[in-house]
Enzyme design. Structure first.
Site: not given
Ligand code: ZDP
Length: 280
Positions: A73, A165, A214, A223, A225-226
């Site tokens: 995360c 992702h 998510e 987000c 990591t997104g």
């Protein structure tokens, strides 16, 4: 069971952080579901445990609001870095944190004693379909590849930042019905561990807009990591350079794909309250 917690957010992506050195939680998954509930609990996108580690300064585990565990995360990492520093668990401003997907390295950046930003070395992006994971009949990265879902066709790019992702470029981000399309892609059988889903509109080579559905949490305001995965996808599709500002619903993140192949994410981390969770 009762435990002390503090409530944090990174650009509106909100978490309950629990000090696992002192607090005891019996079942992380069912506790995450209860605590994250916005009517019957504290309300959050996830529950985060800060724990001792054998090979890093700390270990963290994150449970989505549906109880599922995420390997990695981004927004949480910035919050945890500030949390361990401000609560006196460490004096380091640059530290290592162990996740289910490897080590990440956040750094608190001060200017005249005032925290400016938290910059995180998020490690290397993974493009190999098996590592994401996404089912594919070749071992080539999935870049701008068609995916048919119901009667819609999307061109997807798949990137793992430790968690999966699926990035989709669109002309008008406001025309996307996130809560309808998001879950169809999240749970599409080509993603054996499901996936986070990002819709992205390019504004120019250094600026893009991103909205996220998510895995395990639904629509969130940001987000981390997104955002990292999106910058990688945008650069791979030659839509942006290797550094950009990502405009998310909750605010901006700056992401860079370094010459060392690591992704660096910079952004805020905010504590909003502390309390004691009571469970009957
Ligand atoms: O991979 C997943 O299941 C995500 N829902 C985990 C949470 C990611 C996060 N929002 C981020 O900022 O990377 C904390």
């Amino acid at each position: 069971m009762q435990f002390n917690f503090s409530k944090w957010h990174g650009l509106g992506n909100d978490f309950v952080i629990v000090n696992g050195f002192t607090e005891k939680i019996e079942d992380y998954q069912s506790t995450a579901i209860k605590v994250c509930n916005r009517h019957f609990g504290i309300g959050a996108d996830g529950l985060v445990l800060v724990l001792p580690s054998e090979n890093a300064d700390f270990r963290m585990r994150i449970f989505n609001s549906d109880g599922s565990e995420a390997e990695m995360c981004g927004n949480v990492t910035r919050c945890v870095a500030r949390y361990v520093y401000e609560s006196g668990l460490t004096e380091k401003t640059k530290m290592t944190i162990e996740t289910q997907a490897g080590l990440i390295r956040p750094e608190l950046i001060f200017n005249n004693g005032v925290l400016q930003t938290v910059r995180v070395d998020m490690g290397e992006p993974r493009l190999n379909p098996e590592d994401i994971p996404v089912t594919s009949n070749s071992n080539q990265p999935i870049i701008n590849t068609p995916l048919v879902v119901g009667n819609q066709k999307f061109n997807i790019t798949c990137v793992s930042m430790g968690n999966p992702h699926c990035i989709i470029f669109v002309d008008d981000i406001n025309a996307v019905n996130l809560s309808e399309t998001g879950p169809l892609i999240e749970k599409n059988p080509i993603f054996p561990r499901k996936t986070n889903v990002e819709f992205v509109q390019i504004l120019n080579r250094e600026t893009l807009m991103m909205r996220v559905w998510e895995r395990g949490a639904g629509v969130t305001l940001a987000c981390g990591t997104g955002a990292c995965a999106t910058l990688v996808a945008a650069a791979l599709n030659n839509r942006t350079d290797k550094a950009a500002t990502l405009k998310l619903d909750g605010g901006d993140l700056h992401i860079e794909w370094g010459s060392d192949n690591h992704i660096y994410m910079s952004g805020p981390a905010t504590e909003v309250f502390q309390g004691c969770y009571l469970n009957e």
